[in-house]
Write a protein that holds these residues in place. Structure first.
Motif, PDB file in Angstrom:
ATOM      1  N   UNK A 253      -6.456  -7.018   4.568  1.00 12.66           N
ATOM      2  CA  UNK A 253      -5.014  -6.851   4.329  1.00 12.66           C
ATOM      3  C   UNK A 253      -4.288  -8.190   4.391  1.00 12.66           C
ATOM      4  N   UNK A 317      -0.588   9.912   0.496  1.00 14.13           N
ATOM      5  CA  UNK A 317       0.333   8.830   0.161  1.00 14.13           C
ATOM      6  C   UNK A 317      -0.329   7.881  -0.844  1.00 14.13           C
ATOM      7  N   UNK A 321       0.624   6.830  -4.727  1.00 17.70           N
ATOM      8  CA  UNK A 321       0.831   5.464  -5.225  1.00 17.70           C
ATOM      9  C   UNK A 321      -0.041   5.205  -6.464  1.00 17.70           C
ATOM     10  N   UNK A 348       7.624   4.892   3.966  1.00 17.60           N
ATOM     11  CA  UNK A 348       7.011   4.459   2.707  1.00 17.60           C
ATOM     12  C   UNK A 348       6.955   5.609   1.700  1.00 17.60           C
ATOM     13  N   UNK A 352       8.750   5.823  -1.944  1.00 17.52           N
ATOM     14  CA  UNK A 352       7.991   5.989  -3.190  1.00 17.52           C
ATOM     15  C   UNK A 352       8.405   7.260  -3.928  1.00 17.52           C
ATOM     16  N   UNK A 382      11.314  -2.173   1.406  1.00 18.47           N
ATOM     17  CA  UNK A 382      11.224  -1.653   0.046  1.00 18.47           C
ATOM     18  C   UNK A 382      12.399  -0.713  -0.254  1.00 18.47           C
TER      19      UNK A 382
ATOM     20  N   UNK B   9       2.679  -2.268  -5.662  1.00 19.09           N
ATOM     21  CA  UNK B   9       1.797  -3.020  -4.764  1.00 19.09           C
ATOM     22  C   UNK B   9       2.392  -3.093  -3.370  1.00 19.09           C
ATOM     23  N   UNK B  10       3.711  -3.254  -3.319  1.00 23.26           N
ATOM     24  CA  UNK B  10       4.353  -3.307  -2.003  1.00 23.26           C
ATOM     25  C   UNK B  10       4.097  -2.006  -1.261  1.00 23.26           C
ATOM     26  N   UNK B  11       4.163  -0.910  -1.980  1.00 21.70           N
ATOM     27  CA  UNK B  11       3.895   0.378  -1.369  1.00 21.70           C
ATOM     28  C   UNK B  11       2.460   0.508  -0.914  1.00 21.70           C
ATOM     29  N   UNK B  12       1.547  -0.005  -1.712  1.00 17.40           N
ATOM     30  CA  UNK B  12       0.141   0.100  -1.367  1.00 17.40           C
ATOM     31  C   UNK B  12      -0.196  -0.695  -0.122  1.00 17.40           C
ATOM     32  N   UNK B  13       0.402  -1.864  -0.038  1.00 14.18           N
ATOM     33  CA  UNK B  13       0.135  -2.669   1.152  1.00 14.18           C
ATOM     34  C   UNK B  13       0.614  -1.929   2.377  1.00 14.18           C
ATOM     35  N   UNK B  14       1.781  -1.276   2.222  1.00 10.78           N
ATOM     36  CA  UNK B  14       2.289  -0.520   3.355  1.00 10.78           C
ATOM     37  C   UNK B  14       1.374   0.641   3.675  1.00 10.78           C
ATOM     38  N   UNK B  15       0.721   1.174   2.622  1.00  7.87           N
ATOM     39  CA  UNK B  15      -0.160   2.321   2.858  1.00  7.87           C
ATOM     40  C   UNK B  15      -1.327   1.943   3.747  1.00  7.87           C
ATOM     41  N   UNK B  16      -1.763   0.712   3.622  1.00  8.96           N
ATOM     42  CA  UNK B  16      -2.909   0.276   4.406  1.00  8.96           C
ATOM     43  C   UNK B  16      -2.413  -0.049   5.810  1.00  8.96           C
TER      44      UNK B  16
END
Lengths: 471, 578
Positions: A253, A317, A321, A348, A352, A382, B9-16
């Motif tokens: 990450x 989630x 995405x 998040x 989204x 976001x 991508x911002x959302x995906x990073x948050x998902x992790x």
């Protein structure tokens, strides 16, 4: 020429002499490897086996210490570091790393002694001096801490952590003004982070300035996730030795957030070989692939994750995405809604879902979802961005400014687009001068992060502003 | 980067979601020092209770959180009885299938032990659970004690992993479960709870702290830094909002969480203490959240609360980091008249002392008072300001026990979460010194959780009951034998709530600063302590005066009170004070 016999005799004599000077080592500790995943078990067994075969080799003992350290086997790490230091007293890493272990065991006085030893061997490793100052500060040894920080600042006047620690020291000495001065130096060297503004708030609280306390409290919340890491190559070696799934995901990450997606992918794929049924690994990999538009691979990992736990909120989630990335909006909305059924606090997912509704043309619901996200996480970056953009589109530029301006200090690849939106909001609200300034920042950020689309947008808006100002 | 992809991508990073780094665990048993003047007499006095966690191998989060204890005189015979909460098997397995099967003497459910203390006699407990009506098949967490119906006997509110219970003391040695219809029902994972008359209408209201939205059906797999299966931290589950129940005075409560301003703030709460932190005469509440910003709810005159954790400096530690915050206690340890906060945390975080400036503005003074390093290797839970040696200064006890696997001890212990407990002596309000020596009761290892404090043998000093997760309850009898004097006060409210909960008492002596204490049973971790207000007087042996600030706002002085006695102060019988 010496005869073979003479040579043998000399060798034996030398060996005997060396034996007399041999330092006595503490015995190797018993280390239980039961329950470790196979890869870690193998890694530890190999390292301990090397010590068994060469018990007086400092590097082997040190490596065993590092591995036990990274897996929180502190008592074992302590012994192996001790052995390494006895075998190689000129190597500063062993007392330095052992100081971390002993501090973790609550043996702070010994930890500080070891840091002094490490600094005598390697005075140039300033992280050790910073660590010493930290421990002195938290032990209440304020004068010693002040002396350590004086040395540190004299050696390197650009170390932000030295000023940050001195601010903490001055706070403990009730000198709010001096603390504020040092925090200013820290800010200039690092930029914003939550702990910095928390310290500012404490200083202003001490000084009785309620308004400034409130201001910095707000900033502390805003920058709560920002960190000012102190470089520590020696400790990094310990951390990088950790090959657990969790550690590898965290490292991946970090790489991904710095834009090094390929390295992140390599790390995660390696981890998957060792731990093929890890839900977090599959979800993280799906996120990585989805983020770069590789939806086939993303779907493959999501499908595998679903076989492990079909009701995991993170799975739904991430599915949302991925579907959003594929522009399968109805399915994306369905997945986000399912995720929110399982965890309604997930900001998040609210953000989204709002984005999907916005794309579907349902602006009212989009705004509502962005606001719900912010109720759950008032500093959800976001959501501030998406809400600001939506408000811009709806013509409510002043409220858009309120949300987007919060993101103005952020410097990462999203900065050019955010600053462009902020410039638009200022323009819409009639604040031409600020709009120009912000668009200038957007151009600079676009150059830094290679965002040609935002650069073009900012240039177009600047030209329009020029036209509007000409008679 | 394409903006749309950028957003995704911002959302995906948050998902992790980043798994919080697990700090190392360790055991440091302390250096030779002054032996703690306590002795474990639980088994010898019949307080035989083995906590059962129902370990199934699934590492359900509740298995590591422990259960609390209540010390209260349920039968009004003048001594403290003990109520211990019990875990159970979760899911559909039988207790015998547990990794740690219960001993043959195991009784499922919570237990009530009646104190059979005779004046001048020895201490002995009798299990009276069945006749009391307090045996429940719950996964028990915490207990709050208060006389919500103002009838003179203590009632109970029990928090559970699952539905909570309000239990009315019927005054005949039995309790009635009046949860349905009482307005206090809550099915979430409840932890701390505390009674206090926040609206000053003469009856005790109830604050309930909830933890996270965990359930057996949504158990998450977590691992240690070395990849071994381990218990999850609170970050893995959604946090829950707390609740405030207003006592309507007719045996019913109304949930006023929304109207009071609490409903929108969710946090993984574990600790609770009511106190008047800003000295305005209105009760405030402090909630210790596990790994998240703590809440300081400042009470207003209109019955609402404003959250001021961040602005007051009590949300995060000195470095601006949230800490694990399990147990919490409030008290005036430095004798300046306001309530300071102490709370217990995870290993490598140190416990934290927040010094109050009298206006609910706090400064992290942990290091200044030497309370930091001693706790770095410990994971603290139950704790309380209490004057164990009757010298007039509030000391600290901390119950410790890991929540994460202690890697170094795997293979050496069947249950590698054990740690010793700690006692910190207050050296004249200037600093604290850790007390304890090898072989004393504090060096016993356990996974300690709840701790309740009170004078169990009525000899003038304070004893402790400690619960151990997956282990025996311990009764730490205070044997300090100090020559110091003491006073213990029971308040009886008339306009105020019957127990006088929330009242502040100043003990006044000529040419000496006042000693301030508060009437309360809350604080610590999942536990309720003796409601009698204890003062250590050091070598002061002359009569003293007591100024009581009753919760409804009146003040009275009671003069000429000799030390070394238990006294009852009745509201309205003192001399009115300005």
């Amino acid at each position: 020429m010496m005869s073979l016999k003479t040579l043998s005799a000399t060798g034996l004599a030398l060996l005997a002499l060396a034996g007399c000077e041999r330092v006595e080592l503490p015995p190797q500790p018993a280390v239980n490897l039961d329950g470790y995943p196979t890869a870690i078990h193998r890694q530890l067994a190999q390292a301990l086996g090397r010590v068994d075969s060469r018990p007086r080799k400092a590097a082997a003992n040190g490596r065993a210490g590092m591995l036990l350290h990274t897996y929180d086997q502190l008592l074992g790490a302590d012994v192996y570091y001790q052995r390494a230091a006895l075998l190689d007293p000129d190597e500063f890493r062993w007392p330095y790393l052992r100081s971390w272990v002993l501090a973790g065991l609550g043996r702070t006085d010994e930890a500080m002694q070891l840091l002094q030893t490490a600094l005598e061997i390697e005075p140039g490793y300033s992280r050790a001096r910073v660590r010493l100052a930290e421990l002195q500060l938290s032990s209440g040894q304020l004068e010693q801490c002040a002396a350590t920080l004086r040395t540190l600042i004299a050696e390197q006047s650009d170390r932000p952590e030295a000023y940050f620690l001195r601010a903490q020291l001055r706070l403990r000495m009730n000198d709010a003004n001096a603390a504020i001065e040092d925090l200013g130096r820290t800010l200039a060297l690092t930029g914003h982070f939550g702990g910095l503004h928390h310290a500012y708030a404490q200083a202003y609280r001490l000084a009785g300035d309620e308004a400034a306390t409130r201001h910095h409290t707000r900033l502390a919340e805003q920058f709560a996730d920002a960190r000012a890491d102190i470089p520590d190559p020696v400790m990094s070696e310990v951390l990088l030795a950790n090959i657990s799934t969790t550690a590898r995901i965290e490292r991946a990450q970090a790489y991904a957030s710095r834009g090094d997606v390929a390295r992140a992918e390599t790390l995660l794929v390696e981890a998957l070989e060792d731990d093929p049924d890890s839900l977090p690994l599959h979800v993280t990999l799906a996120g990585l692939y989805g983020g770069r538009g590789d939806f086939a691979n993303a779907d493959r990992h999501l499908a595998h994750a679903a076989t492990i736990d079909p009701d995991h909120p993170r799975l739904h989630y991430s599915t949302g995405v991925a579907r959003l990335g594929e522009q399968r909006f109805a399915e994306a909305a369905e997945a986000f809604e399912r995720s929110l059924e399982l965890d309604a606090n997930n900001a998040d997912a609210w953000a989204q879902l709002g984005l999907v509704r916005q794309i579907q043309g349902n602006q009212g619901q989009a705004l509502e979802h962005f606001r719900t996200a912010l109720e759950h996480d008032p500093w959800h970056r976001q959501s501030h961005w998406l809400l600001g953009r939506a408000l811009n589109q709806a013509g409510d530029h002043e409220t858009a400014v309120a949300h987007l301006a919060l993101l103005r200090p952020i410097r990462d690849p999203t900065a050019p687009a955010i600053l462009l939106d902020l410039g638009r909001a200022y323009h819409g609200s009639g604040d031409r001068d600020t709009a120009i300034a912000v668009l200038g920042e957007a151009l600079a950020a676009a150059g830094e992060f290679g965002d040609s689309q935002s650069r073009a947008g900012a240039n177009a808006l600047l030209r329009r502003l020029e036209r509007e100002s000409s008679p | 980067m394409n903006r749309f992809v950028c957003l995704v991508a911002a959302g995906l990073l948050a998902a992790c979601s980043k798994t919080p780094p697990t700090p190392p665990t360790a055991l440091e048993t302390g250096e030779p020092g002054i032996p703690a003047p306590f002795r474990d007499v639980a088994a010898a006095t019949g307080l035989v209770f083995e906590h059962f966690i129902g370990a199934s191998g699934e590492h359900y989060m509740s298995e590591i959180m422990g259960s609390g204890v209540a010390l209260f005189d349920y039968d009004l015979d003048g001594d403290l009885d003990v109520y211990l909460l019990q875990g159970k098997m979760l899911g559909d397995r039988e207790p015998g299938e547990s990794l740690f099967p219960p001993p043959g003497t195991h009784w499922p459910g919570n237990r009530l032990y009646r104190n059979e203390l005779e004046p001048g006699g020895s201490l002995r407990f009798t299990d009276v659970t069945n006749e009391s009506g307090l045996r429940f098949p719950d996964y028990g967490m915490g207990a709050a004690v208060g006389d919500f119906d103002n009838d003179g006997d203590p009632d109970l509110y029990l928090t559970n992993l699952g539905p909570n219970r309000l239990l009315r003391n019927d005054g005949n040695g039995q309790f009635s479960d009046i949860t349905p219809g009482s307005g206090t029902a809550d099915v979430a994972w409840g932890t701390a709870a505390g009674f206090n008359d926040y609206d000053r209408d003469g009856d005790a209201d109830l604050f309930l702290v909830n933890y996270v939205d965990f359930g057996v059906d949504r158990n998450i797999v977590c691992t240690s830094p070395g990849g071994r299966r381990d218990y999850c931290g609170p970050q893995e589950y959604p946090p829950l909002p707390d609740r405030l129940f207003r006592n309507d005075g007719n045996g019913r409560f109304t949930d006023v969480s929304g109207a009071a301003g609490l409903a929108d703030s969710a946090g993984p709460g574990l600790g609770l203490v009511w106190a008047d932190f800003n000295g305005d005469g209105i009760s405030d509440a402090y909630v210790a959240n596990d790994g998240a910003a703590n809440f300081l709810w400042i009470g207003g005159s209109d019955g609402t609360f404003t959250e001021r954790g961040m602005i007051s400096g009590t949300a995060f530690n000195m470095m601006g980091s949230p800490e694990a915050s399990m147990g919490v206690t409030a008290g005036d340890f430095d004798g300046d008249g306001d309530e300071d906060l102490f709370m217990t945390h995870l290993f490598l975080e140190s416990n934290t002392l927040y010094l109050n400036d009298g206006k609910a503005s706090f400064f992290d003074a942990t290091d200044q008072f030497r309370l930091g390093h001693g706790s770095m290797a410990m994971t603290g839970f139950g704790s309380r300001w209490f004057d164990y040696d009757n010298d007039g200064f509030l000391d600290l006890f901390v119950a410790n026990g890991n929540v994460k696997l202690e890697e170094s001890r795997v293979g050496q212990s069947d249950y590698p979460f054990e740690q010793p407990n700690q006692l910190f002596h207050n050296d004249g309000g200037q600093r604290f010194t850790e007390i304890g020596a090898d072989g004393d009761v504090l060096s016993l290892l356990g996974v300690s959780r709840g701790a309740a404090f009170g004078d169990i043998d009525n000899d003038g000093d304070l004893d402790i009951v400690v619960t151990n997760n997956n282990g025996p309850a311990r009764l730490l009898l205070n044997e300090s034998n100090a020559a110091n004097n003491w006073l213990q006060i029971t308040l009886n409210g008339s306009r105020s709530n019957r127990d006088g909960t929330g009242a502040r008492i100043a003990l006044l002596r000529e040419d000496m600063p006042p000693l301030w204490r508060r009437s309360h049973t809350d604080g610590s971790y999942l536990s309720a302590s003796d409601r009698r207000v204890h003062f250590g007087l050091g070598d002061w042996s002359s009569p003293v005066a007591l100024e009581v600030h009753w919760p409804t706002g009146t003040r009275e002085i009671f003069s000429g009170i000799a030390p070394n006695q238990f006294i009852v102060l009745q509201e309205g019988e003192g001399q009115a004070s300005e």
